[in-house]
Design a protein around this motif. Structure first.
Motif, PDB file in Angstrom:
ATOM      1  N   ASN A  32     -22.326 -69.581  81.538  1.00 41.66           N
ATOM      2  CA  ASN A  32     -21.472 -70.652  81.345  1.00 41.66           C
ATOM      3  C   ASN A  32     -20.697 -71.304  82.505  1.00 41.66           C
ATOM      4  OD1 ASN A  32     -21.655 -71.886  79.089  1.00 41.66           O
ATOM      5  ND2 ASN A  32     -19.946 -70.932  77.924  1.00 41.66           N
ATOM      6  N   ALA A  63     -18.196 -71.933  65.382  1.00 39.13           N
ATOM      7  CA  ALA A  63     -19.378 -71.635  66.439  1.00 39.13           C
ATOM      8  C   ALA A  63     -18.710 -71.032  67.518  1.00 39.13           C
ATOM      9  CB  ALA A  63     -20.153 -72.553  66.877  1.00 39.13           C
ATOM     10  N   THR A  64     -17.534 -70.185  67.312  1.00 41.80           N
ATOM     11  CA  THR A  64     -16.727 -69.704  68.391  1.00 41.80           C
ATOM     12  C   THR A  64     -17.083 -68.904  69.573  1.00 41.80           C
ATOM     13  OG1 THR A  64     -14.500 -68.663  68.442  1.00 41.80           O
ATOM     14  CG2 THR A  64     -16.168 -67.545  67.149  1.00 41.80           C
TER      15      THR A  64
HETATM   16  C1  LIG Z   1     -23.134 -72.580  73.005  1.00 41.67           C
HETATM   17  S1  LIG Z   1     -22.200 -71.380  72.124  1.00 41.67           S
HETATM   18  C2  LIG Z   1     -20.747 -71.893  72.123  1.00 41.67           C
HETATM   19  C3  LIG Z   1     -19.789 -70.980  71.870  1.00 41.67           C
HETATM   20  C4  LIG Z   1     -18.136 -71.348  72.371  1.00 41.67           C
HETATM   21  N1  LIG Z   1     -17.817 -72.201  71.387  1.00 41.67           N
HETATM   22  C5  LIG Z   1     -18.046 -71.729  73.683  1.00 41.67           C
HETATM   23  O1  LIG Z   1     -17.223 -72.782  74.010  1.00 41.67           O
HETATM   24  O2  LIG Z   1     -18.375 -71.190  74.661  1.00 41.67           O
HETATM   25  C6  LIG Z   1     -23.137 -71.856  70.645  1.00 41.67           C
HETATM   26  C7  LIG Z   1     -22.299 -70.792  69.352  1.00 41.67           C
HETATM   27  O3  LIG Z   1     -22.861 -71.753  68.180  1.00 41.67           O
HETATM   28  C8  LIG Z   1     -23.196 -70.763  67.125  1.00 41.67           C
HETATM   29  N2  LIG Z   1     -23.546 -71.495  66.092  1.00 41.67           N
HETATM   30  C9  LIG Z   1     -24.832 -72.029  66.033  1.00 41.67           C
HETATM   31  N3  LIG Z   1     -25.056 -72.473  64.810  1.00 41.67           N
HETATM   32  C10 LIG Z   1     -24.051 -72.075  63.860  1.00 41.67           C
HETATM   33  C11 LIG Z   1     -23.683 -72.122  62.483  1.00 41.67           C
HETATM   34  N4  LIG Z   1     -24.284 -72.813  61.784  1.00 41.67           N
HETATM   35  N5  LIG Z   1     -22.631 -71.497  62.253  1.00 41.67           N
HETATM   36  C12 LIG Z   1     -21.797 -70.831  62.929  1.00 41.67           C
HETATM   37  N6  LIG Z   1     -22.110 -70.875  64.438  1.00 41.67           N
HETATM   38  C13 LIG Z   1     -22.914 -71.123  64.644  1.00 41.67           C
HETATM   39  C14 LIG Z   1     -24.085 -69.735  67.898  1.00 41.67           C
HETATM   40  O4  LIG Z   1     -24.357 -68.680  67.229  1.00 41.67           O
HETATM   41  C15 LIG Z   1     -23.179 -69.768  69.400  1.00 41.67           C
HETATM   42  O5  LIG Z   1     -22.566 -68.372  69.397  1.00 41.67           O
END
Ligand SMILES: C[S@@+](CC[C@H](N)C(=O)[O-])C[C@H]1O[C@@H](n2cnc3c(N)ncnc32)[C@H](O)[C@@H]1O
Length: 240
Positions: A32, A63-64
């Motif tokens: 990242n 989506a933490t």
């Molecule tokens: C690109 S990461 C972002 C992580 C963090 N928010 C950041 O700012 O770095 C996207 C995240 O979304 C999660 N995700 C995708 N679909 C989801 C859902 N339906 N419910 C919860 N989390 C989800 C993924 O597992 C992943 O950890």
């Protein structure tokens, strides 16, 4: 047809996305910051500032992942932040980070699906998501859940990649995003698809005014959109 990470896999987007983030979890934070030259940190700060307008006590970070957005939001001094994610691998990395920083009394991470939240209506002062909503299998459902669990007057803040539109930045950036980033992403993460899925999913995502229209359809009022760094990312906000 929605964009998925593993094109030959027959499973749905949600399970593919969880599998993909489980696979890259150990390298996610490094990639990242490396691939964005650290700008992602600044973007999260800007998004948190907007959430601060509501002086929230209880926040939900959707989506933490590894928890960076939740950790940033501690600057608002809320009582508690709950972070949920469908990827156990990302949550494990996040949990370790939160323990090391002695933040376990402030941030609670849970396995959970944004499209089916295990919280009562009107629970949170703010719901937020950084680089998460683009990965939802059903965007409308995920945002509706973020609306449902918000208290009346509560704020949503969404930080997400968008598509730069101005010449010549658009051309230079697209070359980097589609040709250079996937190569480094693949070598470092060792996942065949994750960093090809990234530009493809951004391309397919309804950004800008289109996203604002979806927020309005879901029920959000006072919606606003802020473009960041020549439009590479955007912050969207609205009130319940
Ligand atoms: C690109 S990461 C972002 C992580 C963090 N928010 C950041 O700012 O770095 C996207 C995240 O979304 C999660 N995700 C995708 N679909 C989801 C859902 N339906 N419910 C919860 N989390 C989800 C993924 O597992 C992943 O950890």
């Amino acid at each position: 047809m929605s964009v998925v990470p593993y094109k030959n896999d027959q499973t749905g987007k949600k399970s593919q996305v969880a599998q993909m983030f489980n696979s890259i979890a150990g390298k996610y934070d490094f990639l990242n910051h490396f691939l964005s030259a650290g700008i992602d940190i600044y973007w999260r700060k800007q998004a948190v500032k907007i959430m601060g307008q509501n002086q929230p006590t209880l926040l939900l970070d959707i989506a933490t992942g590894t928890g960076d957005f939740a950790i940033e939001a501690l600057s608002l001094n809320p009582q508690k932040i709950v972070g949920i994610d469908i990827s156990e691998g990302m949550l494990a990395v996040g949990q370790e980070k939160i323990k090391k920083k002695s933040l376990t009394d402030k941030i609670e991470l849970q396995l959970g699906d944004s499209e089916n939240l295990a919280f009562a209506d009107n629970t949170f002062d703010g719901t937020m998501a950084a680089f998460g909503v683009r990965n939802f299998e059903n965007l409308h459902k995920g945002l509706s859940e973020m609306y449902r669990v918000l208290k009346p007057g509560g704020r949503i803040v969404v930080l997400e990649f968008s598509k730069p539109r101005s010449f010549p930045f658009k051309q230079v950036y697209n070359f980097y995003f589609k040709n250079i980033l996937p190569v480094f992403g693949k070598i470092i993460s060792k996942d065949q698809a994750a960093y090809t899925y990234l530009p493809e999913s951004v391309q397919a995502f309804p950004d800008g005014q289109e996203f604002i229209n979806i927020l309005k359809q879901v029920g959000f009022k006072n919606t606003q959109w802020h473009s960041l760094t020549f439009g590479i990312s955007s912050i969207y906000t609205g009130l319940k």
